[in-house]
Design an enzyme around this catalytic site. Structure first.
Site, short mmCIF file in Angstrom:
data_model
loop_
_atom_site.label_atom_id
_atom_site.label_comp_id
_atom_site.label_asym_id
_atom_site.label_seq_id
_atom_site.Cartn_x
_atom_site.Cartn_y
_atom_site.Cartn_z
N GLU A 82 -10.00 -1.72 5.17
CA GLU A 82 -8.87 -1.89 6.09
C GLU A 82 -9.32 -1.73 7.54
O GLU A 82 -8.81 -2.39 8.45
CB GLU A 82 -7.77 -0.87 5.74
CG GLU A 82 -6.42 -1.22 6.32
CD GLU A 82 -5.32 -0.28 5.86
OE1 GLU A 82 -5.57 0.61 5.02
OE2 GLU A 82 -4.19 -0.43 6.37
N SER B 107 0.92 6.58 2.52
CA SER B 107 1.59 7.57 3.37
C SER B 107 2.84 8.15 2.71
O SER B 107 3.56 7.46 1.99
CB SER B 107 2.01 6.93 4.70
OG SER B 107 0.92 6.30 5.32
N SER C 108 4.60 -1.10 3.96
CA SER C 108 4.90 -2.44 4.48
C SER C 108 5.19 -3.40 3.34
O SER C 108 4.44 -3.47 2.37
CB SER C 108 3.71 -2.98 5.29
OG SER C 108 3.45 -2.13 6.38
N GLN D 65 0.83 -1.20 0.00
CA GLN D 65 0.00 0.00 0.00
C GLN D 65 0.87 1.25 0.00
O GLN D 65 1.59 1.50 0.97
CB GLN D 65 -0.89 0.00 1.25
CG GLN D 65 -1.81 1.20 1.36
CD GLN D 65 -2.60 1.19 2.65
OE1 GLN D 65 -2.06 0.91 3.71
NE2 GLN D 65 -3.88 1.49 2.56
N GLY D 66 0.80 2.05 -1.06
CA GLY D 66 1.58 3.29 -1.15
C GLY D 66 0.70 4.49 -0.92
O GLY D 66 0.37 5.23 -1.87
C1 LIG Z 1 3.63 -0.91 11.19
C2 LIG Z 1 3.11 0.13 10.25
C3 LIG Z 1 2.84 -0.21 8.95
C4 LIG Z 1 2.40 0.75 8.05
N1 LIG Z 1 2.19 0.37 6.77
C5 LIG Z 1 1.82 1.28 5.87
C6 LIG Z 1 1.67 0.91 4.50
O1 LIG Z 1 1.86 -0.24 4.13
N2 LIG Z 1 1.34 1.86 3.63
C7 LIG Z 1 1.10 3.16 3.98
O2 LIG Z 1 0.77 3.96 3.13
N3 LIG Z 1 1.26 3.56 5.28
C8 LIG Z 1 1.61 2.65 6.21
N4 LIG Z 1 1.78 3.03 7.53
C9 LIG Z 1 1.70 4.44 7.86
C10 LIG Z 1 0.49 4.85 8.67
O3 LIG Z 1 -0.66 4.86 7.88
C11 LIG Z 1 0.80 6.26 9.22
O4 LIG Z 1 1.88 6.13 10.12
C12 LIG Z 1 -0.38 6.86 9.93
O5 LIG Z 1 -1.39 7.20 9.01
C13 LIG Z 1 0.02 8.13 10.72
O6 LIG Z 1 0.69 9.02 9.93
P1 LIG Z 1 2.08 9.67 10.37
O7 LIG Z 1 3.00 8.54 10.76
O8 LIG Z 1 2.53 10.59 9.31
O9 LIG Z 1 1.77 10.46 11.70
P2 LIG Z 1 1.12 11.90 11.80
O10 LIG Z 1 -0.04 12.01 10.88
O11 LIG Z 1 2.19 12.92 11.64
O12 LIG Z 1 0.58 11.91 13.27
C14 LIG Z 1 1.43 12.18 14.40
C15 LIG Z 1 0.55 12.26 15.63
O13 LIG Z 1 -0.38 13.37 15.51
C16 LIG Z 1 -1.71 12.90 15.66
N5 LIG Z 1 -2.61 13.61 14.74
C17 LIG Z 1 -2.36 13.95 13.45
N6 LIG Z 1 -3.43 14.55 12.91
C18 LIG Z 1 -4.39 14.57 13.88
C19 LIG Z 1 -5.73 15.03 13.92
N7 LIG Z 1 -6.32 15.62 12.87
N8 LIG Z 1 -6.42 14.91 15.09
C20 LIG Z 1 -5.85 14.32 16.17
N9 LIG Z 1 -4.57 13.85 16.19
C21 LIG Z 1 -3.86 13.97 15.06
C22 LIG Z 1 -1.68 11.44 15.28
O14 LIG Z 1 -2.76 10.72 15.86
C23 LIG Z 1 -0.32 11.01 15.82
O15 LIG Z 1 -0.40 10.71 17.19
C24 LIG Z 1 2.20 2.08 8.47
C25 LIG Z 1 2.44 2.45 9.79
C26 LIG Z 1 2.89 1.49 10.68
C27 LIG Z 1 3.16 1.90 12.09
#
Ligand SMILES: Cc1cc2nc3c(=O)[nH]c(=O)nc-3n(C[C@H](O)[C@H](O)[C@H](O)COP(=O)(O)OP(=O)(O)OC[C@H]3O[C@@H](n4cnc5c(N)ncnc54)[C@H](O)[C@@H]3O)c2cc1C
Length: 394
Positions: free
Chosen positions: A248, A133, A165, A130-131
């Site tokens: 999902e 993020s 992932s 999944q691409g």
């Molecule tokens: C093990 C794992 C596998 C993953 N696999 C994939 C994958 O295969 N493909 C893919 O595309 N992504 C993947 N992800 C990414 C995942 O979808 C993102 O990490 C997630 O959406 C959060 O985005 P971020 O890491 O940029 O954090 P951020 O969005 O920067 O968030 C940081 C913090 O701020 C909080 N926050 C942000 N916005 C808000 C809001 N509006 N209201 C309240 N709180 C907020 C969040 O809850 C979090 O605590 C994976 C993540 C993990 C941990």
């Protein structure tokens, strides 16, 4: 809502149970940090399921599935969890393909896309990733910047994804690209199928806190993707992506949810036979006994919520926002189950290579459960706004 099983459902359960009993693989599943061995194993297992007539239980029969109800899918997962089989949920490298890319194609794909991709997935020939993020677009997914420019009947893609992932063992990717930068940001996104072997793709693994290279950065330098790979329409990718996330968050974790009940039973047995540093069995400690009791009650609640979701989702093509409640409840409960395991194991929990290596690996991995597919805070916002109808957060 109907959460009872019919006589035919029970007959199906008996068939599943009998087949699983006779088909337990002889080879153990490879450790999660050996991704290419996991790929080989999971694909071989999927091929066996397909050849034996058990692949795609709720997928349409014209694309190789069995065309049965979600209830039958649930029964399969319940029996599967009890029979101690290879991973069927998020720990399988086929998770994206089977749990949300495939369902998205069934929901929004063209006839050609379905006919080409769905049978390949069911036959155990391909792995998907999944691409979505990007470094600046996680919770704020609509802020994604990976750009696709039209060049004849192809897009030329440039940009970067992160946390993808298993990108390094994948054949295809559900990829979100920006195809219009002029209007509102969620209106200029397109969902495309990306062939991971295309020239111009560089995959760089990232090591996570449990020491595995489970996810990757993916870079796109002039990657050419046929326009015919658009799923759900040009600039309509936000809608398609929301359907992917509905699967999902709605149905993808059923296998893991029912597995938790089996894990809790194992934890109860472990608490009975493990002596803690004071010489008493873990179960003799009030704190541990009470936590086990509460978790058992919560597991029962989780099962009821799962049944309700299945019943609800049988009425419509797309899971609704209520799935976020079950997903969040499961995620938090699975993390606490892991924490209790560590408390019972005391010092042994630090021995990553010991006899509980797999359980400790799972405990660490579960920290991701409240981040992936939308963080805990995002799930809570969905529940507040879309299920409870509270005012939108700013
Ligand atoms: C093990 C794992 C596998 C993953 N696999 C994939 C994958 O295969 N493909 C893919 O595309 N992504 C993947 N992800 C990414 C995942 O979808 C993102 O990490 C997630 O959406 C959060 O985005 P971020 O890491 O940029 O954090 P951020 O969005 O920067 O968030 C940081 C913090 O701020 C909080 N926050 C942000 N916005 C808000 C809001 N509006 N209201 C309240 N709180 C907020 C969040 O809850 C979090 O605590 C994976 C993540 C993990 C941990």
């Amino acid at each position: 809502m109907d959460i009872t099983f019919s006589a035919q459902d029970n007959q199906f359960r008996e068939q599943v149970r009998a087949w699983l009993q006779d088909n337990r693989p002889h080879e153990p599943h490879p450790p999660m940090d050996d991704l290419s061995a996991c790929r080989d194993y999971d694909l071989a297992w999927q091929r066996h399921l397909y050849a034996s007539g058990w692949a795609g239980i709720a997928w349409p029969s014209e694309y190789g599935g069995l065309g049965l109800s979600l209830t039958r899918q649930l029964i399969w997962y319940e029996e599967y969890a009890r029979a101690d089989m290879p991973p069927a949920g998020v720990e399988s490298v086929l998770f994206v393909a089977l749990a949300h890319a495939g369902p998205t194609l069934i929901y929004s794909g063209s006839e050609e896309q379905k006919a080409f991709h769905l049978p390949q997935i069911l036959r155990g020939e391909v792995v998907w990733c999944q691409g979505f993020s990007e470094p600046g677009a996680g919770s704020d997914l609509a802020g994604l910047k990976t750009r696709a420019t039209l060049d004849g009947d192809h897009f030329v893609v440039n940009g970067q994804k992160v946390w993808t992932s298993r990108a390094d063992v994948s054949d295809y990717q559900e990829l979100l690209v920006r195809t219009d930068s002029d209007g509102p940001k969620h209106k200029g996104i397109t969902w495309v199928i990306c062939d991971m072997n295309s020239p111009g793709i560089t995959v760089r693994p990232i090591t996570n806190m449990s020491g595995t290279d489970e996810f990757c950065e993916v870079f796109y330098d002039d990657v050419r993707i046929p326009v015919s790979n658009i799923v759900g329409g040009l600039n309509n990718g936000w809608r398609t992506a929301m359907s992917t996330l509905s699967f999902e968050r709605g149905t993808a974790f059923i296998a893991d949810q029912v597995l938790l009940e089996v894990e809790l039973k194992a934890l109860q047995a472990l608490a009975g036979k493990t002596r803690m540093t004071d010489g008493r069995p873990a179960i003799a400690h009030d704190d541990i006994a009470m936590r086990l009791r509460d978790m058992q009650a919560e597991c029962n609640a989780l099962r009821a919520m799962t049944y309700m979701d299945v019943s609800r989702n049988m009425q419509k093509a797309l899971p609704g926002p209520e799935g976020s409640m079950t997903r969040l409840f499961y995620s938090k409960l699975s993390q606490r189950t892991g924490q209790l395991l560590m408390d019972i194991l005391e010092g042994e929990g630090l021995q990553r290579a010991g006899r509980y290596a797999e359980d400790i690996e799972r405990y660490l991995y579960r920290y991701a459960a409240t981040i992936g597919a939308g963080t805990e805070q995002i799930q809570r916002s969905i529940i507040a706004e879309r299920v409870m109808g509270l005012p939108k957060s700013r």
